[in-house]
Design an enzyme around this catalytic site. Structure first.
Site, short mmCIF file in Angstrom:
data_model
loop_
_atom_site.label_atom_id
_atom_site.label_comp_id
_atom_site.label_asym_id
_atom_site.label_seq_id
_atom_site.Cartn_x
_atom_site.Cartn_y
_atom_site.Cartn_z
N GLY A 194 0.83 -1.20 0.00
CA GLY A 194 0.00 0.00 0.00
C GLY A 194 0.85 1.24 0.00
O GLY A 194 0.57 2.20 0.72
N THR A 218 1.78 3.42 -2.56
CA THR A 218 1.73 4.37 -3.68
C THR A 218 1.40 5.78 -3.22
O THR A 218 1.53 6.73 -3.99
CB THR A 218 0.69 3.93 -4.72
OG1 THR A 218 -0.59 3.81 -4.10
CG2 THR A 218 1.09 2.58 -5.34
N ILE A 244 1.12 7.28 4.02
CA ILE A 244 2.12 6.74 4.93
C ILE A 244 3.01 5.73 4.21
O ILE A 244 4.23 5.72 4.39
CB ILE A 244 1.46 6.10 6.16
CG1 ILE A 244 0.76 7.18 7.01
CG2 ILE A 244 2.48 5.35 7.00
CD1 ILE A 244 -0.06 6.61 8.16
N GLY A 245 2.43 4.88 3.39
CA GLY A 245 3.21 3.87 2.68
C GLY A 245 4.26 4.47 1.77
O GLY A 245 5.40 4.00 1.71
N TYR A 257 -12.94 -0.76 11.44
CA TYR A 257 -11.55 -0.38 11.23
C TYR A 257 -10.75 -0.58 12.52
O TYR A 257 -9.68 -1.20 12.52
CB TYR A 257 -11.46 1.07 10.77
CG TYR A 257 -10.05 1.62 10.76
CD1 TYR A 257 -9.16 1.28 9.75
CD2 TYR A 257 -9.61 2.49 11.76
CE1 TYR A 257 -7.86 1.77 9.74
CE2 TYR A 257 -8.32 3.00 11.75
CZ TYR A 257 -7.45 2.64 10.74
OH TYR A 257 -6.16 3.13 10.74
#
Length: 257
Positions: free
Chosen positions: A14, A16, A19-20, A147
């Site tokens: 993840g 792109t 945070i990633g 979540y």
């Protein structure tokens, strides 16, 4: 303190945007050979641009997508399980399908990649696995309990795999990220406050109304999360394993997670 990840291969899922993307950039800056994961070849290539990074597309929330990544990248030294989804939802209206989607994406994606990469790390005697959790794992938000519960599960998953890797030279940790400023979070903020407000005012209103216990009193920048991830990925963090390390701006009102 100098962090040098030269000679090590890292995968960030993840990655792109948000945070990633900050994590991938931070690992690369420290010298790692970094693979960027996203759902499609197009999104990954756009995120990489002209940087010397590896494209590892595939929807790792699915078994087939994980296989695509593993075919391109059979071994890694550092695995950052960052992929996650979130959104505001009335608790009594969350369907079985939505619960499954959150667990497939936020929990099982990391589990299946850990299951694939951890044995190789253990056999080589060195490795790092991290799960990007959230303050919502500890302080379940009323507006998105699906979540929060999925992030709570990550704390147990990381502790369990740390026990699997005990004594091997591999560390496994979760990172409890606090409310962070990303494009997705901007949209989430505007779901909860007046959309006519300028961003600075909207952010302050969101923190005042929905996250008043934050000691930082602002959203965290993605690079601040990445700094902790890069440290935990390094040899300097050799004695930190099985932990839930907080980068939450003091949001969680407890001495321990």
């Amino acid at each position: 303190m100098r962090i040098d990840l030269s000679g090590l291969t890292a995968l960030a899922t993840g990655a792109t945007r948000g945070i990633g993307a900050a994590i991938a950039a931070g690992l690369a800056q420290a010298g790692a050979r970094v693979a960027v994961n996203g759902r499609s070849e197009e999104s990954v290539r756009a995120a990489i641009g002209d940087r010397d990074l590896i494209a590892a597309p595939g929807d790792v929330a699915t078994e087939e997508g994980a296989r695509q990544v593993l075919e391109r990248l059979p071994d890694v030294d550092i695995l950052i399980n960052n992929l996650g989804i979130f959104g505001s939802r009335e608790p009594l209206e969350i369907t079985d399908g939505e619960w499954r989607q959150y667990f497939e994406t936020n929990v099982l994606a990391g589990v299946r990649l850990t299951r694939a990469y951890l044995p190789g790390m253990m056999s080589r005697g060195w490795g790092r696995v991290q799960y990007i959790a959230s303050d919502s794992a500890v302080v379940i938000p009323a507006e998105m309990i699906h979540y929060g519960v999925s992030k709570t599960a990550l704390l147990g998953v990381s502790r369990g795999f740390a026990k699997t890797a005990a004594g091997s030279g591999v560390t496994v940790n979760s990172v409890i990220a606090g409310p962070t400023h990303t494009g997705g979070v901007e949209e989430f903020v505007y779901q909860l406050v007046d959309r006519s407000l300028p961003w600075d005012e909207a952010q302050r209103e969101f923190m005042r109304t929905h996250r008043p216990q934050s000691l930082l009193q602002r959203l965290i920048e993605p690079e601040e999360i990445a700094n902790m991830v890069v440290y935990l990925s390094s040899p300097l963090a050799s004695a930190t394993t099985g932990g839930a390390v907080r980068v939450d701006g003091g949001y969680v009102d407890a001495i321990l997670p």
